[in-house]
Design a protein around this motif. Sequence first.
Motif, mmCIF file in Angstrom:
data_model
loop_
_atom_site.group_PDB
_atom_site.id
_atom_site.type_symbol
_atom_site.label_atom_id
_atom_site.label_comp_id
_atom_site.label_asym_id
_atom_site.label_seq_id
_atom_site.Cartn_x
_atom_site.Cartn_y
_atom_site.Cartn_z
ATOM 1 N N HIS A 138 16.483 1.132 0.175
ATOM 2 C CA HIS A 138 17.237 -0.083 0.387
ATOM 3 C C HIS A 138 17.635 -0.283 1.843
ATOM 4 C CE1 HIS A 138 18.585 0.727 -4.023
ATOM 5 N NE2 HIS A 138 17.376 0.222 -3.973
ATOM 6 N N GLU A 139 17.942 0.792 2.534
ATOM 7 C CA GLU A 139 18.445 0.682 3.896
ATOM 8 C C GLU A 139 17.317 0.466 4.898
ATOM 9 O OE1 GLU A 139 21.629 0.532 4.573
ATOM 10 O OE2 GLU A 139 22.078 0.761 2.448
ATOM 11 N N HIS A 140 17.679 -0.220 5.984
ATOM 12 C CA HIS A 140 16.727 -0.404 7.078
ATOM 13 C C HIS A 140 16.386 0.943 7.709
ATOM 14 C CE1 HIS A 140 14.800 -2.050 10.624
ATOM 15 N NE2 HIS A 140 15.607 -1.333 11.371
ATOM 16 N N VAL A 141 15.112 1.160 7.964
ATOM 17 C CA VAL A 141 14.652 2.383 8.618
ATOM 18 C C VAL A 141 14.096 2.012 9.980
ATOM 19 C CG1 VAL A 141 13.008 4.294 8.538
ATOM 20 C CG2 VAL A 141 14.166 3.552 6.441
ATOM 21 N N GLU A 142 14.647 2.594 11.014
ATOM 22 C CA GLU A 142 14.236 2.285 12.385
ATOM 23 C C GLU A 142 12.736 2.500 12.547
ATOM 24 O OE1 GLU A 142 15.096 0.717 16.019
ATOM 25 O OE2 GLU A 142 16.584 1.150 14.454
ATOM 26 N N GLY A 143 12.070 1.482 13.093
ATOM 27 C CA GLY A 143 10.645 1.584 13.369
ATOM 28 C C GLY A 143 9.745 1.202 12.211
ATOM 29 N N PHE A 144 10.340 0.972 11.025
ATOM 30 C CA PHE A 144 9.534 0.601 9.866
ATOM 31 C C PHE A 144 9.523 -0.916 9.719
ATOM 32 C CE2 PHE A 144 9.276 -0.524 5.335
ATOM 33 C CZ PHE A 144 8.033 0.000 5.039
ATOM 34 N N ASN A 145 8.328 -1.486 9.527
ATOM 35 C CA ASN A 145 8.177 -2.929 9.321
ATOM 36 C C ASN A 145 8.342 -3.231 7.833
ATOM 37 O OD1 ASN A 145 7.496 -5.622 9.242
ATOM 38 N ND2 ASN A 145 5.362 -5.326 9.871
ATOM 39 N N GLU A 146 9.453 -3.861 7.479
ATOM 40 C CA GLU A 146 9.775 -4.072 6.064
ATOM 41 C C GLU A 146 9.058 -5.264 5.432
ATOM 42 O OE1 GLU A 146 13.224 -6.133 8.352
ATOM 43 O OE2 GLU A 146 11.816 -4.474 8.616
ATOM 44 N N HIS A 147 8.271 -6.003 6.195
ATOM 45 C CA HIS A 147 7.620 -7.214 5.669
ATOM 46 C C HIS A 147 6.327 -6.846 4.930
ATOM 47 C CE1 HIS A 147 9.971 -8.268 9.318
ATOM 48 N NE2 HIS A 147 10.449 -9.193 8.500
ATOM 49 N N VAL A 148 6.483 -6.052 3.875
ATOM 50 C CA VAL A 148 5.332 -5.410 3.230
ATOM 51 C C VAL A 148 4.494 -6.346 2.374
ATOM 52 C CG1 VAL A 148 6.307 -3.094 3.288
ATOM 53 C CG2 VAL A 148 6.816 -4.601 1.351
ATOM 54 N N TRP A 149 4.983 -7.547 2.087
ATOM 55 C CA TRP A 149 4.148 -8.476 1.308
ATOM 56 C C TRP A 149 2.916 -8.912 2.094
ATOM 57 C CZ3 TRP A 149 8.907 -9.650 3.353
ATOM 58 C CH2 TRP A 149 8.955 -10.671 4.309
ATOM 59 N N TYR A 150 2.905 -8.664 3.402
ATOM 60 C CA TYR A 150 1.714 -8.939 4.200
ATOM 61 C C TYR A 150 0.777 -7.725 4.269
ATOM 62 C CZ TYR A 150 2.990 -13.589 5.846
ATOM 63 O OH TYR A 150 3.254 -14.938 5.915
ATOM 64 N N ASP A 151 1.083 -6.704 3.526
ATOM 65 C CA ASP A 151 0.242 -5.500 3.470
ATOM 66 C C ASP A 151 -0.513 -5.503 2.138
ATOM 67 O OD1 ASP A 151 -0.885 -3.000 3.260
ATOM 68 O OD2 ASP A 151 0.941 -1.891 3.734
#
Length: 316
Positions: A138-151
Amino acid sequence: MTSRRLSVAALAAASALLLAGCASGESTAAEDDGRIDVVASTNVYGQLAEEIGGDLVDVTSIITSGAQDPHSFEPSAQDQLAVAEADLVIENGGGYDPFIDGLIEASGTEAQVLTAVEFSHEWPGGAAHDDSEGDHGHEHVEGFNEHVWYDPTAMADLVQGIASKLIALSPDDADAFTTAADALAEQITGLESSLADLEAEYAGDDVFVTEPVPLYLLEAAGLSDVTPAAFAEAVEEGLDVAPAVLLESIKLLEGGDVRVVFVNAQTGGAETEQVVDEAEASGIPVVEFAETLPEDHTYISWMQENIAAIQDALEQ
């Protein structure tokens, strides 16, 4: 509908009143029709659930408009009620849609929860789909791109994850869920094939991305993001871009190596406008990407349109 912002406590209280109305017959809520109630944080995940569940599910997507920012969205009491009554909740996670976590906490729902970022192989520790531990992803992880619907790879795995949850909730309908999920996964494989074709022709070409929203798709096409990290981070966080970083970005566009500039159609600012103006002045194509599913689109048709837009821009 009121636009006032509600705290988790206020949402819980409002939800209790709504539920009490249902019990007393004062609500117009429909009786249980035997279908699985699914709540998705955005219509991207809602459409995937509809595709897999068909007539066997009732899907509520909380964010359906490009004018709503999931990062700062404030849910309503009706959203709280939907989560409270859900059998399955699908969220993005990674700090993208934190309002969902507040709704889950306030409602005390016993719904199954699927977190999309956990299906990404770039998620710390690798793709992990077991939600039995509860609060993770749930939490933001530094350096991780959370916009995974484009993956596409992550979405193909998520599709199977949704089917698995629906089967657990309604085992008698396993064949229908499996068939629909397999068909959707095959279409996603088609997206990956189209991206591989782009990679074969344009691998290594430089692009500028004002925000990291479409990066998964661009990386799958073999394109190289040359955007100064400080520029994209500032825009994504809604902060001012430092003058030196903006100057560095403008010089990149003037250098002649950037093939395409990609922008978020739903957000922006003065610095983004300057980049777009410079790109247009330099004859560099500008392509817009969105964070929510456009009207009259499926996930597949939307991604096909995005891939076509990438190709059209590269061919200029």
